[in-house]
Design a protein around this motif. Structure first.
Motif, PDB file in Angstrom:
ATOM      1  N   ALA B 200       0.841  -1.206   0.000  1.00 51.46           N
ATOM      2  CA  ALA B 200       0.000   0.000   0.000  1.00 51.46           C
ATOM      3  C   ALA B 200       0.874   1.253   0.000  1.00 51.46           C
ATOM      4  CB  ALA B 200      -0.927  -0.010   1.211  1.00 51.46           C
ATOM      5  N   ARG B 201       1.933   1.225   0.813  1.00 53.65           N
ATOM      6  CA  ARG B 201       2.825   2.389   0.847  1.00 53.65           C
ATOM      7  C   ARG B 201       3.477   2.607  -0.524  1.00 53.65           C
ATOM      8  NH1 ARG B 201       4.455   0.454   5.794  1.00 53.65           N
ATOM      9  NH2 ARG B 201       6.341  -0.463   4.931  1.00 53.65           N
ATOM     10  N   LYS B 202       3.941   1.517  -1.091  1.00 52.64           N
ATOM     11  CA  LYS B 202       4.646   1.637  -2.375  1.00 52.64           C
ATOM     12  C   LYS B 202       3.733   2.127  -3.499  1.00 52.64           C
ATOM     13  CE  LYS B 202       7.862  -1.281  -3.737  1.00 52.64           C
ATOM     14  NZ  LYS B 202       9.140  -0.589  -3.565  1.00 52.64           N
ATOM     15  N   THR B 203       2.452   1.868  -3.357  1.00 51.00           N
ATOM     16  CA  THR B 203       1.510   2.228  -4.431  1.00 51.00           C
ATOM     17  C   THR B 203       0.671   3.446  -4.062  1.00 51.00           C
ATOM     18  OG1 THR B 203      -0.057   0.599  -3.550  1.00 51.00           O
ATOM     19  CG2 THR B 203       1.354  -0.105  -5.386  1.00 51.00           C
ATOM     20  N   ASN B 204       1.060   4.137  -3.030  1.00 48.02           N
ATOM     21  CA  ASN B 204       0.360   5.361  -2.604  1.00 48.02           C
ATOM     22  C   ASN B 204      -1.115   5.095  -2.285  1.00 48.02           C
ATOM     23  OD1 ASN B 204       0.177   8.142  -2.008  1.00 48.02           O
ATOM     24  ND2 ASN B 204      -0.761   8.518  -4.012  1.00 48.02           N
ATOM     25  N   THR B 205      -1.363   3.980  -1.625  1.00 47.24           N
ATOM     26  CA  THR B 205      -2.736   3.683  -1.189  1.00 47.24           C
ATOM     27  C   THR B 205      -2.677   3.347   0.302  1.00 47.24           C
ATOM     28  OG1 THR B 205      -2.475   1.371  -1.887  1.00 47.24           O
ATOM     29  CG2 THR B 205      -3.493   2.890  -3.469  1.00 47.24           C
ATOM     30  N   ASN B 206      -3.759   2.801   0.814  1.00 47.69           N
ATOM     31  CA  ASN B 206      -3.742   2.447   2.230  1.00 47.69           C
ATOM     32  C   ASN B 206      -4.435   1.107   2.454  1.00 47.69           C
ATOM     33  OD1 ASN B 206      -6.391   3.620   1.689  1.00 47.69           O
ATOM     34  ND2 ASN B 206      -6.717   3.444   3.871  1.00 47.69           N
ATOM     35  N   LEU B 207      -3.976   0.418   3.449  1.00 49.16           N
ATOM     36  CA  LEU B 207      -4.636  -0.840   3.827  1.00 49.16           C
ATOM     37  C   LEU B 207      -5.764  -0.472   4.785  1.00 49.16           C
ATOM     38  CD1 LEU B 207      -4.808  -3.918   3.812  1.00 49.16           C
ATOM     39  CD2 LEU B 207      -3.118  -3.962   5.645  1.00 49.16           C
ATOM     40  N   LEU B 208      -6.983  -0.576   4.288  1.00 46.76           N
ATOM     41  CA  LEU B 208      -8.123  -0.093   5.074  1.00 46.76           C
ATOM     42  C   LEU B 208      -8.544  -1.080   6.149  1.00 46.76           C
ATOM     43  CD1 LEU B 208     -10.349   2.216   5.174  1.00 46.76           C
ATOM     44  CD2 LEU B 208     -11.777   0.608   3.898  1.00 46.76           C
ATOM     45  N   HIS B 209      -8.515  -2.381   5.788  1.00 47.02           N
ATOM     46  CA  HIS B 209      -9.097  -3.335   6.713  1.00 47.02           C
ATOM     47  C   HIS B 209      -8.576  -4.739   6.422  1.00 47.02           C
ATOM     48  CE1 HIS B 209     -12.179  -4.387   9.669  1.00 47.02           C
ATOM     49  NE2 HIS B 209     -12.549  -5.399   8.890  1.00 47.02           N
ATOM     50  N   VAL B 210      -8.536  -5.526   7.470  1.00 43.44           N
ATOM     51  CA  VAL B 210      -8.111  -6.916   7.309  1.00 43.44           C
ATOM     52  C   VAL B 210      -9.262  -7.832   7.717  1.00 43.44           C
ATOM     53  CG1 VAL B 210      -6.469  -8.697   8.037  1.00 43.44           C
ATOM     54  CG2 VAL B 210      -5.725  -6.304   7.830  1.00 43.44           C
ATOM     55  N   ILE B 211      -9.632  -8.687   6.787  1.00 43.46           N
ATOM     56  CA  ILE B 211     -10.693  -9.667   7.077  1.00 43.46           C
ATOM     57  C   ILE B 211     -10.022 -11.018   7.302  1.00 43.46           C
ATOM     58  CG2 ILE B 211     -12.781 -10.799   6.223  1.00 43.46           C
ATOM     59  CD1 ILE B 211     -13.091  -8.389   4.297  1.00 43.46           C
ATOM     60  N   PRO B 212     -10.115 -11.565   8.506  1.00 45.55           N
ATOM     61  CA  PRO B 212      -9.477 -12.866   8.743  1.00 45.55           C
ATOM     62  C   PRO B 212     -10.244 -13.987   8.047  1.00 45.55           C
ATOM     63  CG  PRO B 212     -10.721 -12.184  10.671  1.00 45.55           C
ATOM     64  CD  PRO B 212     -10.809 -11.049   9.689  1.00 45.55           C
ATOM     65  N   ARG B 213      -9.553 -15.067   7.878  1.00 42.72           N
ATOM     66  CA  ARG B 213     -10.191 -16.220   7.233  1.00 42.72           C
ATOM     67  C   ARG B 213     -11.025 -16.962   8.269  1.00 42.72           C
ATOM     68  NH1 ARG B 213      -7.750 -19.198   2.347  1.00 42.72           N
ATOM     69  NH2 ARG B 213      -9.234 -20.870   2.061  1.00 42.72           N
ATOM     70  N   ASP B 214     -12.255 -17.303   7.906  1.00 48.47           N
ATOM     71  CA  ASP B 214     -13.135 -17.976   8.860  1.00 48.47           C
ATOM     72  C   ASP B 214     -14.134 -18.834   8.076  1.00 48.47           C
ATOM     73  OD1 ASP B 214     -15.020 -18.737  10.781  1.00 48.47           O
ATOM     74  OD2 ASP B 214     -14.688 -16.904  11.954  1.00 48.47           O
ATOM     75  N   ASN B 215     -14.228 -20.085   8.455  1.00 49.42           N
ATOM     76  CA  ASN B 215     -15.112 -21.000   7.729  1.00 49.42           C
ATOM     77  C   ASN B 215     -16.583 -20.663   7.871  1.00 49.42           C
ATOM     78  OD1 ASN B 215     -13.172 -22.499   6.531  1.00 49.42           O
ATOM     79  ND2 ASN B 215     -13.066 -24.046   8.147  1.00 49.42           N
ATOM     80  N   ILE B 216     -16.911 -19.795   8.803  1.00 52.09           N
ATOM     81  CA  ILE B 216     -18.312 -19.404   8.966  1.00 52.09           C
ATOM     82  C   ILE B 216     -18.849 -18.748   7.695  1.00 52.09           C
ATOM     83  CG2 ILE B 216     -17.837 -17.094   9.930  1.00 52.09           C
ATOM     84  CD1 ILE B 216     -20.596 -19.435  11.154  1.00 52.09           C
ATOM     85  N   VAL B 217     -17.923 -18.094   6.960  1.00 50.78           N
ATOM     86  CA  VAL B 217     -18.314 -17.438   5.709  1.00 50.78           C
ATOM     87  C   VAL B 217     -18.873 -18.475   4.728  1.00 50.78           C
ATOM     88  CG1 VAL B 217     -17.460 -16.114   3.713  1.00 50.78           C
ATOM     89  CG2 VAL B 217     -16.591 -15.639   6.020  1.00 50.78           C
ATOM     90  N   TYR B 218     -18.165 -19.598   4.601  1.00 52.56           N
ATOM     91  CA  TYR B 218     -18.597 -20.636   3.643  1.00 52.56           C
ATOM     92  C   TYR B 218     -19.877 -21.320   4.098  1.00 52.56           C
ATOM     93  CZ  TYR B 218     -13.779 -19.686   2.495  1.00 52.56           C
ATOM     94  OH  TYR B 218     -12.619 -19.043   2.184  1.00 52.56           O
TER      95      TYR B 218
END
Lengths: 448, 281
Positions: B200-218
């Motif tokens: 994100a820094r290298k591309t002049n953007t930002n990391l807004l949020h991190v979604i963890p992996r969770d089997n509940i999604v599936y």
């Protein structure tokens, strides 16, 4: 005369010049070239798998100078086909086209749109399951220009129909005949046959222009392929040489236009068939003198009309034809060249012009242009304009309007919007010489 | 009305993330419209109980002209009245999907959809990479004022993200589209978060949020539901709600500075990270 019996001269594909600001009628697209080709084979139906406008352009560009109408069909693809695929429409179009026209074969001409989305043409053909051959010309519009499309479709048809067979002595094919690219093409066919008949050589097939599917399939039976127009016929002649061991002869300077080009080509044919050269010379001399005499009468009238002042010329035409006309006007009539636009050009075309200038020895320095668009052509004319210009119908109007009507302009090449040829007058061979002089004289008469 | 597009590598979880954001925002009483721009037409299925929507292109181009088409023919309201529609497109291997996106957006214009439904948020869920002009349509036409790119820490996902930035830059001078941020949909690769932060820094953007992996999604997806609907009390649902709130508050509108392809691969080599899914996954 340069007799080339193997593939030692390769022509690169003449693609659309992408650096152009303007594209004029000489270019168009390969799709239209394929239509021109298809119209030149009897009992064949061209089926365009494209948007409906494609057929209209090719149709008008063609019939205006031929004065004839030819059947064609179009699947007229629309938004549905572009989004969801047009193969089903192609199949339906093939079936309908066959039912309506009952042709001997269908030449499928894909358009830009259907090629871009990746329509499965072969599958469409198979599913139609027609009792006649369907040849995919493989000429998506953007693949190349008009000339490329004409040659490519011709090549695909040769590959499809030609089979090895026993040779027939003293027969020739005319390969890569430019047909609708040459507004004099019908007269040219008659003239080529007439001249070869003088030498007792039989014409097996004129491809395309005077052939049907059966004739095309019999092409490998001829002893020799004669290329009348290097630009259009070279690659096909090379292909036939490679596949069927058919030798071929091409003109050294473009086409069979003019006295020397015609004589050179016919003498090469005579040599190939081991004819009595002295006898052939006599035959050709007798024939040639008759038509040169006619041309001289015409040229005398020209000089009377224009007071000997209009002796500079410009040409804008497909490369090989332009070279032939250049040689005729400069070396045989004696005029000074000012501009030559090889459009479309082809590899080696410019070198041919330079060689002709060198052979002439009069230190002319014409502007030699390749694929110049209308804008560049008019600019060139403004720098050093010729009194007589031989070119396309499309250039005609611009020449008259932008050069203040100071040029005698004769349309000799497609697309001809201002004339059509109905009396089988040729531009090639010995008869082509008085024919061309007469054309120029008639045009000059209107001019004055 | 805020118009937002979600881009990202195929299969990275764009539709899942978008649907959960839509559901979370609808719970906050916002009016949401989600437009799937993918021939698969499955962007909104978790908002509609797993049903297949009649797509825009199906509706318009298969109409036999025997009746007037209405917007309701291709729009339905799903979970919590989220307005759902799918652009649709051709079967795999035929036609032109990019042209399909262009046509679908033209249809939405013709029907004046946005004024008619007046949503607070419009989400465009766009297929994979910006592979052709059609998939850049939401950017070119200014529909996507904010763009969020969903990615994992895997090389090809980052590569796609970088490519999408290239597409955005191309239209940045003449258009309004800007990058709101990167959303990391975790695949649990090594050093995933620091890698994304550096990217994100290298591309002049930002990391807004991190979604963890969770089997509940599936598990929820199998039932045709978002996590917000199917497991509202789960940590994953809370994570999506947090993302939704970040989007509400997010003011960043960056013109990215993507890496050239050789630079990108050099960076990958320099980092020397594994970028592989961890064994326990």
């Amino acid at each position: 005369m340069d007799i080339r019996t193997n593939q030692n001269v390769l022509m690169k594909e003449n693609r659309i010049a992408n650096d152009k600001n303007l594209i004029e009628g000489g270019h168009s697209c390969s799709n239209k070239g394929a239509m021109f080709f298809s119209y030149s084979v009897k009992n064949v139906l061209p089926l365009l798998h494209s948007g409906p406008g494609c057929s209209l352009l090719g149709y008008h560009g063609h019939v205006l100078h031929s004065g004839e109408a030819y059947p064609f069909a179009n699947t007229a693809v629309g938004a549905n086909e572009i989004l969801f695929g047009g193969t089903e429409s192609l199949t339906k179009g093939l079936i309908a086209a066959y039912e309506i026209h009952k042709p001997e074969a269908i030449f499928l001409i894909p358009g830009c749109q259907t090629s871009t989305i990746g329509d499965d043409f072969e599958s469409g053909i198979i599913q139609a399951d027609l009792p006649i051959p369907v040849v995919n010309c493989q000429t998506s519009g953007y693949d190349g220009d008009l000339v490329w499309g004409f040659k490519k479709s011709g090549m695909e048809v040769l590959k499809f129909f030609c089979k090895a067979q026993k040779k027939i002595a003293k027969t020739v094919n005319i390969i890569g005949f430019p047909a609708h690219f040459n507004i004099y093409w019908k007269g040219d066919i008659e003239e080529i046959k007439r001249l070869l008949n003088l030498l007792e050589i039989k014409v097996n097939c004129i491809f395309p222009g005077d052939c049907d599917i059966k004739k095309i399939s019999e092409i490998p039976a001829a002893s020799l392929n004669l290329v009348i127009d290097e630009q259009f016929g070279m690659e096909q002649a090379q292909f036939l040489n490679n596949r069927f061991d058919m030798p071929y002869i091409i003109p050294e300077f473009g086409t069979m236009v003019g006295i020397d080009n015609t004589t050179d080509l016919l003498m090469a044919v005579a040599e190939f068939f081991n004819l009595d050269i002295n006898a052939v010379n006599t035959i050709l001399e007798n024939d040639r003198s008759k038509y040169i005499s006619m041309a001289c009468h015409g040229y005398t009238a020209w000089n009377d009309l224009v007071q000997h002042t209009f002796n500079t010329f410009g040409i804008s035409a497909p490369g090989a034809m332009a070279i032939g006309l250049f040689r005729f006007l400069m070396s045989e009539i004696g005029w000074e060249p000012k501009i030559i636009n090889l459009n479309p050009s082809y590899p080696g075309a410019k070198a041919r012009i330079e060689k002709l200038l060198e052979l002439d020895g009069r230190s002319f320095h014409p502007q030699i242009l390749e694929n110049a668009d209308d804008y560049e052509l008019i600019q060139a004319c403004n720098e050093d304009f010729p009194y007589v210009f031989l070119g396309r119908g499309g250039n005609h109007f611009k020449a008259e309007s932008m050069l203040g009507g100071t040029v005698i302009y004769l349309t000799v090449s497609y697309p001809a919007f201002d004339r059509f040829i109905i009396n089988y007058r040729p531009i090639v061979g010995y008869r082509g010489i008085p024919s061309l002089v007469d054309d120029m004289l008639t045009r000059a008469t209107y001019f004055f | 009305m805020r118009q937002i597009a979600f881009y990202g590598k195929g299969g990275i979880g764009k539709s899942t993330t978008t649907s959960n954001i839509s559901a979370a925002l609808s719970d906050l009483d916002f009016t949401i419209m989600q437009i799937g721009c993918d021939p698969k037409s499955d962007s909104t299925k978790n908002l509609t109980g797993g049903i297949y929507l009649n797509t825009i292109l199906d509706t318009v181009h298969n109409n036999k002209n025997d009746r007037e088409i209405k917007a309701e023919d291709f729009i339905i309201k799903g979970y919590n009245n989220v307005i759902c529609c799918e652009a649709g497109g051709p079967e795999p291997g035929v036609g032109c999907a990019g042209r399909g996106v262009i046509t679908a957006i033209q249809v939405l214009q013709d029907f004046d959809i946005f004024n008619r439904y007046n949503p607070d948020f419009v989400f465009f869920d766009v297929l994979g990479d910006v592979v052709c002009g059609g998939f850049a349509m939401p950017i070119r036409q200014g529909y996507a004022e904010e763009i969020y790119v969903i990615t994992s820490g895997e090389i090809m996902s980052l590569f796609a993200c970088n490519n999408i930035f290239k597409g955005i830059v191309k239209f940045a001078k003449t258009g309004v589209s800007r990058v709101g941020g990167i959303i990391l949909n975790s695949r649990n690769t090594e050093k995933e978060v620091p890698i994304l932060e550096e990217f994100a820094r290298k591309t002049n953007t930002n990391l807004l949020h991190v979604i963890p992996r969770d089997n509940i999604v599936y598990k929820c997806e199998i039932e045709g539901k978002t996590v917000i609907e199917g497991a509202p009390d789960s940590d994953q649902a809370q994570c999506y709600r947090a993302l939704a709130e970040k989007i509400i508050d997010n003011k960043r509108r960056d013109i990215p500075e993507p890496m050239q392809t050789p630079e990108f691969y050099d960076w990958i080599k320099q980092k020397g990270f594994g970028l592989v899914v961890m064994a326990n996954e």
